[in-house]
Scaffold this motif. Sequence first.
Motif, PDB file in Angstrom:
ATOM      1  N   GLU A 409      34.953  20.607  53.477  1.00 32.84           N
ATOM      2  CA  GLU A 409      34.455  20.157  54.779  1.00 32.84           C
ATOM      3  C   GLU A 409      33.431  19.024  54.628  1.00 32.84           C
ATOM      4  N   ASN A 410      32.530  19.160  53.649  1.00 29.93           N
ATOM      5  CA  ASN A 410      31.423  18.209  53.509  1.00 29.93           C
ATOM      6  C   ASN A 410      31.757  16.986  52.668  1.00 29.93           C
ATOM      7  N   ASN A 411      32.550  17.203  51.596  1.00 23.55           N
ATOM      8  CA  ASN A 411      32.796  16.101  50.665  1.00 23.55           C
ATOM      9  C   ASN A 411      34.277  15.848  50.398  1.00 23.55           C
ATOM     10  N   ALA A 412      35.140  16.508  51.139  1.00 17.10           N
ATOM     11  CA  ALA A 412      36.591  16.300  51.048  1.00 17.10           C
ATOM     12  C   ALA A 412      37.150  16.618  49.671  1.00 17.10           C
ATOM     13  N   ASN A 413      36.486  17.518  48.932  1.00 23.83           N
ATOM     14  CA  ASN A 413      37.031  18.008  47.654  1.00 23.83           C
ATOM     15  C   ASN A 413      36.390  19.349  47.344  1.00 23.83           C
ATOM     16  N   PRO A 414      37.099  20.255  46.682  1.00 23.56           N
ATOM     17  CA  PRO A 414      36.575  21.602  46.444  1.00 23.56           C
ATOM     18  C   PRO A 414      35.459  21.658  45.410  1.00 23.56           C
ATOM     19  N   TRP A 415      35.297  20.594  44.592  1.00 23.06           N
ATOM     20  CA  TRP A 415      34.223  20.599  43.600  1.00 23.06           C
ATOM     21  C   TRP A 415      32.858  20.363  44.247  1.00 23.06           C
ATOM     22  N   GLY A 416      32.876  19.721  45.390  1.00 24.65           N
ATOM     23  CA  GLY A 416      31.618  19.432  46.065  1.00 24.65           C
ATOM     24  C   GLY A 416      30.935  18.175  45.569  1.00 24.65           C
ATOM     25  N   VAL A 417      31.628  17.413  44.721  1.00 23.25           N
ATOM     26  CA  VAL A 417      31.076  16.141  44.255  1.00 23.25           C
ATOM     27  C   VAL A 417      31.090  15.154  45.421  1.00 23.25           C
ATOM     28  N   GLY A 418      30.101  14.307  45.501  1.00 20.76           N
ATOM     29  CA  GLY A 418      30.038  13.347  46.591  1.00 20.76           C
ATOM     30  C   GLY A 418      31.307  12.514  46.687  1.00 20.76           C
ATOM     31  N   TYR A 419      31.841  12.393  47.886  1.00 22.41           N
ATOM     32  CA  TYR A 419      33.109  11.681  48.050  1.00 22.41           C
ATOM     33  C   TYR A 419      33.002  10.215  47.626  1.00 22.41           C
ATOM     34  N   THR A 420      31.788   9.678  47.598  1.00 23.87           N
ATOM     35  CA  THR A 420      31.606   8.282  47.190  1.00 23.87           C
ATOM     36  C   THR A 420      31.919   8.076  45.710  1.00 23.87           C
ATOM     37  N   GLU A 421      32.023   9.183  44.951  1.00 22.04           N
ATOM     38  CA  GLU A 421      32.302   9.089  43.517  1.00 22.04           C
ATOM     39  C   GLU A 421      33.785   9.255  43.201  1.00 22.04           C
ATOM     40  N   ARG A 422      34.605   9.357  44.229  1.00 22.16           N
ATOM     41  CA  ARG A 422      36.024   9.663  44.002  1.00 22.16           C
ATOM     42  C   ARG A 422      36.727   8.612  43.137  1.00 22.16           C
ATOM     43  N   ALA A 423      36.342   7.369  43.222  1.00 24.99           N
ATOM     44  CA  ALA A 423      37.034   6.319  42.467  1.00 24.99           C
ATOM     45  C   ALA A 423      36.274   5.885  41.221  1.00 24.99           C
ATOM     46  N   ASN A 424      35.254   6.645  40.819  1.00 23.62           N
ATOM     47  CA  ASN A 424      34.465   6.254  39.644  1.00 23.62           C
ATOM     48  C   ASN A 424      35.301   6.182  38.373  1.00 23.62           C
TER      49      ASN A 424
END
Length: 685
Positions: A409-424
């Motif tokens: 819900e908050n970060n669009a992934n179950p790990w809870g890592v910030g979504y801004t890091e998705r393409a790191n």
Amino acid sequence: MRLSWLIVFLIMAAVAVVAFSTALKKKISILSLGAKVKEERFENPQKRFMNFVSIVLGQSKMISEPYGFIHFFIFWGFIFICLGELPLIFEGIFPAYSFPLLGTNPYFYMLKDILTLLVTIGLIISSIRRWIFKPAQLYRSKEAAIIVLLVIGVIVTEWISSGAKVALEPKSAYALAIMYHTFASLFKGLSPDTLVGIQTSFWWIHMVVVFSFLVYIPNSKHMHLLAVHPNVYFSSLKPLGAQIEKIDLEDEELTELGVARIESFTWKQLLDCFACGECGRCMANCPANISGKPLNPKHLLSHQLKEHLMEKGAILRANGLTSTGDENAEALAEIAAKDPQAAEILQKSLIGDIVTEEEIWACTTCMSCQVQCPVANEHVNKIINLRQSLVMMDSNFPQELQTAFRNVENNANPWGVGYTERANWASDLDIPLISEKENVDYLFWVGCAGSFDSRAQKVTVAIAKILKAAGVNFAILGTEEKCCGDFVRRSGNEYLFQTAAAENVEILNNYNVKKIITACPHCLNTLKNEYPEFGGNYEVIHHTQFLNQLIKDGKLVLNKNGAVEPQKIVYHDSCYLGRYQQEFDAPRSLFRMVPGVEIVEMDRNHNKSFCCGAGGGRMWLEEENHQRVNNLRVEQALEKNAEVIGANCPFCITMLEDGIKDKVDTEKQTVRVVDPAELIAKMIS
């Protein structure tokens, strides 16, 4: 036949038919209690008929297993036994006449005789296996013994009666009937009166056994003889990964989400209970059951749900009710006042009293139970329906899932890592974003694991390098990509899944995405099979399939002198690429392209592959007080003495590596898990 005896026969037959019809009507009446929802169970009659021919008449799923051929002969022998009853009854009533066609055809009696003998041999072998060797999946019940005795009774009494008839007066139609003549030889030398007495008395005994069997069928597990035919015909034609029914969350009249009462299952889901023949193939292939969890898919259908359905359904029907919903509160109160025992049955909770929460959460949704089932039962969705009720109606689910849901819900992934890091992971690879590039041929859907899990990122990077080397025109969504919702839906949170699906479809459609490559079989299944219901229609392909196609088309040239050391790889089929998509060859083909690689198979492979334990939301749940599913799979791999376990799914890689840590002394032995893309990436020019 004397008139008096004819009357006795007709009365006996009428009683049997009425008893049979009454019991069958009761079952059908109870099935009609099922939820009235719109299901696609009648479309494409041609395909449904062909499924019926293959699975029922051809016994295709039965003969794929050891001892399955025995059931093939029992099935067809039983059909010929039933056909043989027509001339037997007719000629018993009218001794001077032969039954048309069947009663005068020696080849019919020859085939019937052979098949009946094979049925007898098959029943003996099956009984020895059940009661002497005692495999866990076969229950040794009184009911099973009664059925065997009744079938053998039908066969032997007919042989004796017909054998005496042949000895008394040979008939050309029986000329090729081996067993008739075998029994006739036993009666050699007996007087005609004695032979008539044997023939007549055993004809009557045979009729008693036949009618007893007729009455027993709808009142026993052999009800599956009647239920399997419609069950197979009406089985879902959708892909395995598209069989979860979408809930209309905007329906204001909807009062129940998921299933919390037995009558909330659909008629087809209830029919499964009657179709179950208790062969035990589901439990013998269920990772939850094998690893010691309380979930037993066979027991769930054939006992827990069926017995509850029968006792509750009978009371509901007797009182003119269709459910125990709030709308019937007054009627239920009246029942409680006059019949406390009936009220106690009606008050039993499906979740808790009949099926425990531990059973519900043990399922990995691997679909092995469903794929192995020879009567087309659909086990998994029932469990998902129960989860939906727990999650959306009761807010009752494991704490670990609560965290995973909140992270989505908050970060669009179950790990809870910030979504801004998705393409790191792509920061140094010069991977284009779809928002910055026009006319992209393929979207590379990375998935949450491929974006945030350090081990899965290695596979992601390998795939990206291969795509670039092959000149593929592709891009990624980057921070716009969100969790596809696979584990969310299979954990019962349909509301959160539909939210995620709607958001993803909107993004994909805005970019006019048509073709998608992904390394995650779970994402593959969701994007390909579930998103069409939400307006997302895409051509989705697994990376192993795509890489094979690139090599076949000459767009990817492999350097056979690449730095890949010789290695023995034992291959693990993931559930969501293997059973769900029926893709078994693509990953193996890639491994075989690597010089020095030897592929070996685990004992459980292809459609019988053993789950890693991560599916259905289990990735986020701890396994306590039982064997870990992933550890069992690693043990199966280690039996093949391989240095490497091959996999094609980020969840599988994680679970297998965790299992290796538990099962292997890493200081003395090195066992790795690899995706084929990691080896192929070392061979690109």
